[in-house]
Structures are given as C-alpha cells and as structure tokens.
Design an enzyme around this catalytic site. Structure first.
Site, PDB file in Angstrom:
ATOM      1  N   CYS A   1      -2.393  -4.264   7.163  1.00  0.00           N
ATOM      2  CA  CYS A   1      -1.977  -4.476   8.430  1.00  0.00           C
ATOM      3  C   CYS A   1      -2.300  -3.403   9.404  1.00  0.00           C
ATOM      4  CB  CYS A   1      -0.406  -4.778   8.442  1.00  0.00           C
ATOM      5  SG  CYS A   1       0.355  -3.503   8.095  1.00  0.00           S
TER       6      CYS A   1
ATOM      7  N   CYS B   1      -0.558  -0.077   7.973  1.00  0.00           N
ATOM      8  CA  CYS B   1      -1.282   0.485   6.569  1.00  0.00           C
ATOM      9  C   CYS B   1      -2.530   1.136   6.844  1.00  0.00           C
ATOM     10  CB  CYS B   1      -1.158  -0.651   5.652  1.00  0.00           C
ATOM     11  SG  CYS B   1       0.543  -0.820   5.114  1.00  0.00           S
TER      12      CYS B   1
ATOM     13  N   GLU C   1       0.798  -1.103   0.183  1.00  0.00           N
ATOM     14  CA  GLU C   1       0.047  -0.150  -0.087  1.00  0.00           C
ATOM     15  C   GLU C   1       1.005   1.252   0.088  1.00  0.00           C
ATOM     16  OE1 GLU C   1      -0.088  -2.538   1.864  1.00  0.00           O
ATOM     17  OE2 GLU C   1      -1.977  -2.948   3.072  1.00  0.00           O
TER      18      GLU C   1
HETATM   19 ZN   LIG Z   1       0.838  -3.027   5.826  1.00  0.00          ZN
END
Ligand SMILES: [Zn+2]
Ligand SMILES: NC(=O)c1ccc[n+]([C@@H]2O[C@H](COP(=O)([O-])OP(=O)(O)OC[C@H]3O[C@@H](n4cnc5c(N)ncnc54)[C@H](OP(=O)(O)O)[C@@H]3O)[C@@H](O)[C@H]2O)c1
Length: 346
Positions: free
Chosen positions: A80, A89, A53
C-alpha cells in the site's frame, strides 16, 4: 515448482491465517528471503492492525536485521502507498532499503492500483510481479469486488437434490451431510453477512449462526416486508446482530439492540439499497443461503460472484426447483457423500 513460487506459496499460507479477522481488508502474507534462508515472516492479522510487511520486518531476529536490505521481500499483494489506518508500506520498504520485491498481484483499491509499484520502482526497488497471479487474485477477490463494484462480494450457497430440487414448499428438509454442514459454518466464520429469504425463515426457522467452527457469527439478514416472521423465530432472538428488511413493527416487543429494522425501496432498487447499507457498514462479503426465490433474484440481476452448490444423493420427487445458474465451474470436490461444485460468475 520454481523456487520463487515456493516462497510465494508460503506467503499465501501466511496470508490465509488472517481469514477470519481482516475483512474488509484483504488477506496478505509476506516473507523475507536472504541467501536461500527465510529470515522473516508476517501476515495481516487484524482489520486496522499492522500490515503483513510490517509484521514481516518486525519478526526478523536482531542478528539478521543487517541482512534485510540484501533480502528479497515476497508479498502476496502490491504494497500500500497511502496512510490509511496504518502508515504506507511503500515508505517502510524504501526505509528498510530492500532492493528486491516479488509480488503476486496488484491491489485494485483505487488509491493503490499500480501506484505502490511506481513509487517503489522510482526508489530503485527491482520488482517482479505476477508470481502465481491467479492465486493472488483469488485470495483478494472479496476485497476486489468491494472496491471495484462498490458492493459486497456475493456468494450463493445452496443444496440440490439428485433430481434438481431445493426443497418442498412448507417442509423443512435437510439434504447435506454433517461434514458439509460444518464446512458451511466455517464459511460463515469467514464472511461479513448471511442472508435468507422470508419463506426460508418461516419454513426452516434457521439460527444462521456459526456453531460448528471456531470464529465469529456474521451479521444475519432477512427480508420481512409484510411482518410475517414471528417474534419467536430464531432470527428475531436478538442473540446476534440481525437486520430485518422491513418496517419496524413498533407494536411488537422485539426490543434488542441486536435487531435493526431497515426500510428499503421495493422493486429493482431493493438489493442495491441493501448493498449500499452493507458498504456503509464496511461489510465486504454476503453469503446468500436461499431459498430459490431469493437466489433467483440475485442471479437474474447479475448480483453474484461465486456459487457453492452441494449436490446431494437425496431424491425428492417434486418440489421447489433449484436455480438455473450459469457461470464457470471451477472446482468440484467430494465432501463425504455430497458433491461440492464451485462456480464463478466470470
Ligand atoms: Zn500496507
Ligand atoms: N436446499 C437449500 O439449500 C435451501 C436453502 C434455503 C431454503 N431452502 C428451502 O427453500 C424454501 C423456500 O424458498 P422460496 O423460494 O419459497 O422462498 P425464499 O427465497 O426463502 O423467500 C422468498 C420470499 O422472500 C421475500 N423477498 C424479499 N426480497 C426478495 C428478493 N429480492 N427476492 C426474492 N424474495 C424476496 C419475498 O417475500 P415477501 O413477498 O413477503 O416480501 C419472497 O416471497 C424452503 O422450503 C426452504 O426449506 C432450501
């Protein structure tokens, strides 16, 4: 094909680019779609490095950055939500004000496992999950085994003659064609460790490295509980990190920082003790390349996740019988003259 599937497939293509470098993390790919146009793409490139990401957001050209919050973010795996080697993220996605997220499957890592999605839905990010979910689960299977079974993902690999033999006692017989051999070296570049049994080390004197495909050679592992493998064997040449499962024969001059002797308990505790050491070393995949006794010990204990079996045209007449493996046949493909069968334990 649905439009969204197409963009998720592209995200998988990106994820795949990390295959050799992200273990024990999963391969993850991501893209940003604005008004039918892909404005950003990224993937997890390196273990410990930026997540897909982050790379995706960073790839967006300056003139398109104002469009990020109106874009749909595709990620092959649930973002995550904890600060591990890199920041979470989910925080980044919220900060970028993305309102639409598409993911393929949840991350089974206990610290995530749905919590990332919950954080995002609490922040009013509309999320659609399960896009090509089977493919998503397949992509992260090494990681999933590692975090749910607390052992490496185990891949059994062997070649079988037309009449069902693996080889002949004491003879080094090569059964597969050169294309299959190269494919095996590619697989070696994608795993953390490879293992063979003591008899195979003695009969075949394998190098167990990756010579025929770009990429690394994984850790080599061989049991040598009675110190039968000579110090002249390739597996003891010290060229690649190697674990010898047996007592250190201090009298021999195999002095190499690459050779490590591991004394493991005998009997049923032997393989679980090996798995513990592999987990400690952060190794999430083990490719078991034979022979029959070693393969059977994994199969009998239920310690396998997938098998890649080359069925060849050779006829041996007699020899060491191939393992009797169950599981589900998933893919069968031709590799030159060989037939390659993929089986999965569940
Ligand atoms: Zn992540
Ligand atoms: N067709 C193929 O794909 C393929 C692949 C590899 C090998 N091969 C052939 O297979 C033959 C060797 O097979 P093999 O069945 O005789 O021997 P193997 O599986 O290579 O080695 C068995 C030996 O490894 C040691 N060992 C340590 N831990 C073990 C465990 N958990 N389970 C089983 N063994 C363990 C034992 O020796 P100790 O009792 O001394 O500890 C055992 O006798 C060779 O001819 C080789 O060329 C064929």
């Amino acid at each position: 094909m649905k439009n969204e599937d197409l963009f998720m497939r592209r995200s998988f293509d990106l994820a795949r680019l990390g295959v050799k470098n992200v273990n024990p993390n999963p391969m993850v790919g991501s893209l940003l779609l604005f008004d039918g146009l892909v404005i950003g793409e990224g993937y997890h490139k390196q273990y410990g490095g930026k997540h897909a990401e982050v790379n995706c957001f960073e790839s967006v050209f300056k003139e398109k950055q104002a469009k990020i919050h109106e874009s749909i973010l595709f990620v092959t795996l649930e973002p995550c939500c904890f600060h591990g080697k890199t920041p979470a993220c989910t925080d980044l996605i919220v900060r970028k004000k993305v309102k639409n997220l598409r993911i393929s499957t949840t991350d089974k890592t206990p610290e995530v496992n749905g919590k990332g999605l919950k954080i995002l839905s609490d922040a009013n990010v509309r999320t659609k999950t399960d896009l090509l979910e089977n493919l998503g689960n397949w992509f992260v299977r090494f990681r999933t085994t590692f975090v749910t079974k607390n052992r490496p993902h185990i891949i059994l690999k062997y070649a079988v003659s037309k009449d069902g033999y693996l080889g002949k006692v004491g003879e080094n017989i090569w059964m597969t064609n050169p294309i299959s051999k190269r494919l095996v070296h590619k697989w070696r570049s994608e795993v953390g460790a490879i293992m063979v049994g003591t008899n195979t080390a003695l009969t075949d004197n394998p190098k167990l490295d990756n010579r025929y495909f770009p990429g690394k050679s994984p850790l080599r592992i061989v049991p040598d509980r009675s110190n039968k493998i000579p110090k002249t064997a390739h597996l003891k040449d010290g060229k690649i990190p190697t674990w010898i499962l047996g007592d250190d024969p201090k009298s021999t001059p195999e002095d190499s920082s690459n050779l490590e002797y591991l004394s493991l308990p005998k009997g049923d505790g032997f393989l679980p003790a090996l798995f513990d050491r592999l987990v400690e070393a952060n190794i999430n995949t083990l490719l078991v390349e034979g022979g029959a006794s070693l393969l059977n010990s994994f199969i009998e204990a239920g310690f396998w996740d997938e098998a890649r079996i080359f069925e060849t045209d050779q006829v041996l007449g007699d020899g060491i019988s191939a393992p009797n493996i169950g599981g589900r046949i998933d893919i069968v493909e031709k590799v030159g003259t060989d037939r390659l069968v993929f089986r999965y334990a569940d």
